[in-house]
Design a protein around this motif. Structure first.
Motif, mmCIF file in Angstrom:
data_model
loop_
_atom_site.group_PDB
_atom_site.id
_atom_site.type_symbol
_atom_site.label_atom_id
_atom_site.label_comp_id
_atom_site.label_asym_id
_atom_site.label_seq_id
_atom_site.Cartn_x
_atom_site.Cartn_y
_atom_site.Cartn_z
ATOM 1 N N MET A 64 0.955 -1.163 0.157
ATOM 2 C CA MET A 64 0.131 -0.021 0.005
ATOM 3 C C MET A 64 0.803 1.193 0.110
ATOM 4 O O MET A 64 0.635 2.191 -0.702
ATOM 5 N N LYS A 82 2.403 1.704 -3.439
ATOM 6 C CA LYS A 82 1.200 2.283 -4.540
ATOM 7 C C LYS A 82 1.128 3.779 -4.170
ATOM 8 O O LYS A 82 0.971 4.440 -5.161
ATOM 9 N N GLU A 83 1.226 4.306 -2.901
ATOM 10 C CA GLU A 83 0.700 5.612 -2.709
ATOM 11 C C GLU A 83 1.954 6.494 -3.123
ATOM 12 O O GLU A 83 1.798 7.639 -3.685
ATOM 13 N N GLN A 135 1.733 6.587 -7.031
ATOM 14 C CA GLN A 135 0.606 7.414 -7.190
ATOM 15 C C GLN A 135 0.927 8.910 -7.046
ATOM 16 O O GLN A 135 0.554 9.708 -7.938
ATOM 17 N N ALA A 136 1.573 9.427 -6.131
ATOM 18 C CA ALA A 136 2.235 10.464 -5.820
ATOM 19 C C ALA A 136 2.996 11.367 -6.780
ATOM 20 O O ALA A 136 2.890 12.304 -7.153
ATOM 21 N N THR A 150 -2.841 13.971 2.679
ATOM 22 C CA THR A 150 -3.609 13.095 3.225
ATOM 23 C C THR A 150 -5.135 13.216 3.245
ATOM 24 O O THR A 150 -6.026 12.131 2.910
ATOM 25 N N SER A 207 -6.245 11.715 -0.220
ATOM 26 C CA SER A 207 -5.681 10.273 -0.572
ATOM 27 C C SER A 207 -7.112 9.176 -0.846
ATOM 28 O O SER A 207 -7.191 8.685 -1.785
ATOM 29 N N GLU A 228 -9.358 7.974 -4.390
ATOM 30 C CA GLU A 228 -9.763 6.636 -4.168
ATOM 31 C C GLU A 228 -11.290 6.463 -4.973
ATOM 32 O O GLU A 228 -11.627 5.819 -5.672
ATOM 33 N N LYS A 287 -2.069 4.438 3.783
ATOM 34 C CA LYS A 287 -2.392 5.929 3.190
ATOM 35 C C LYS A 287 -1.517 7.062 3.824
ATOM 36 O O LYS A 287 -1.349 7.893 3.445
ATOM 37 N N THR A 288 -1.079 6.851 5.321
ATOM 38 C CA THR A 288 -0.530 7.938 5.869
ATOM 39 C C THR A 288 1.007 8.055 6.100
ATOM 40 O O THR A 288 1.546 8.982 6.112
#
Length: 370
Positions: free
Chosen positions: A8, A11-12, A15-16, A194, A197, A201, A224-225
């Motif tokens: 995860m 992935k973040e 994506q960022a 945050t 995020s 989705e 996520k954080t």
């Protein structure tokens, strides 16, 4: 669990950074804010535009004007020829300060007689006006004391008056602002990233895929954080390095304690951003909500205005503001060299506030996903 969280987080990050348009808000904006606050946002008063109305035109009056200019506080750019011209210059905003030197100024000084000087200051900006008036009064009084009678000098010398400025001896607002910018940069980066995020989705339609996957809500929340916390810490390090190397701001305290305080601060900010992301449905709403939270947080933190000067009701509200506590910690570490022995109340307050906010955000997060 760790494998799912790791995927995860990866992935973040992908994506960022996949969209290059995100690079400047993440890395460029914090540096830009630092330079703006370091150079533009300042309470230092220098080069005060000044008009001189010299009715004496003697060596003594010219020496006084020279001392005003050489102080670095006053920039004499106008020589008025009449009181009406002084009024015109002040009305048009051409000068901030006007000084009138009366006739027989030099003669009165030589004969040690009382003489008069009029200082007129534009009081539209009361803070700047008071500082300019104090500067002018100090320079003129120091100059006039050289011509005082011996009896007057002896009377003044009975008091040994000395001033000392601790922690910021040069009285540069830059030394005060730069540590504050670090707290602001950390807050904005965490809040914006945050808060968007989970909303992102939902907008992309991938939240349903995540909900039916084996990942649990707590794992999703960490995934996520955590990336945004790392990005905020990286930005914080960059801003600190620039502040030290470019602006000459020094850290007098422990860097380790500074990062411990930053982690406690991030706990609260990440929780607030997560809570925003579970309440709203679009990224535009999240961005507006972030700005809506950030501005009152800055005003109620002591960054611009002393908390003691606020109405009592708002002083109590500031206790719910994480930025308030972190500003005390970061400025204490930078300027005073303070450590945990002095700043432990702020650190405990940040930790308690962070735990409560994260707990409430986690409940909302689970309910939203469920």
């Amino acid at each position: 669990m760790f494998g799912r969280v790791r995927h995860m987080i990866v992935k973040e990050f992908i994506q960022a950074f996949r969209n290059r348009k995100n690079w400047f808000p993440i890395f460029g904006a914090p540096v830009l804010q630092l330079f703006l606050f370091g150079y533009v946002v300042t309470t230092d008063v220098n080069n005060i535009s000044t008009a001189i109305y010299d009715l004496d035109r003697t060596q003594e009056s010219r020496e006084l004007v020279r001392r005003l200019e050489s102080s670095g506080y006053f920039s004499v750019n106008k020589y008025a020829q009449s009181p009406d011209e002084i009024r015109h210059l002040l009305d048009r905003g051409k000068v901030l300060c006007a000084i009138q030197i009366n006739e027989r100024f030099g003669e009165d000084l030589a004969r040690k007689r009382p003489t008069g000087i009029q200082v007129i200051v534009d009081g539209s900006d009361s803070n700047t006006a008071m500082i300019a008036m104090n500067y002018a009064t100090k320079i003129i009084s120091d100059y006039s004391s050289e011509f005082a009678a011996p009896a007057a000098k002896a009377k003044l010398s009975t008091i040994d008056f000395r001033t000392r400025f601790w922690y910021n001896p040069d009285l540069k607002s830059r030394n005060y602002n730069v540590p504050g910018v670090i707290a602001l940069v950390t807050m904005f980066v965490c809040l914006i990233l945050t808060s968007m995020s989970v909303v992102r989705e939902r907008e992309m339609g991938t939240i349903e895929q995540i909900m039916v996957s084996p990942i649990r809500p707590i794992e999703l929340m960490i995934g996520k954080t955590a990336p945004f916390a790392l990005i905020a810490l990286f930005d914080m390090v960059v801003v600190i390095i620039i502040g030290i190397l470019w602006f000459g701001v020094t850290i007098k305290g422990s860097i380790i304690f500074l990062f411990i305080g930053a982690l406690a601060y991030l706990l609260s900010i990440l929780g607030i951003g997560l809570f925003i992301s579970t309440v709203l449905k679009t990224q535009q709403q999240s961005l507006m909500a972030t700005m809506f939270f950030a501005m009152p947080a800055i005003l109620l933190s002591g960054f611009m205005f002393p908390i003691e000067n606020m109405p009592e009701v708002f002083q109590y509200i500031t206790y719910l503001n994480p930025l308030r506590y972190f500003l005390i910690i970061i400025r204490g570490v930078f300027l005073k060299g303070s450590g945990i022995d002095l700043l432990w109340p702020e650190l405990l307050s940040l930790l308690a506030l962070g735990v409560v906010i994260i707990f409430l955000s986690a409940l909302r997060f689970r309910k939203r996903l469920g």
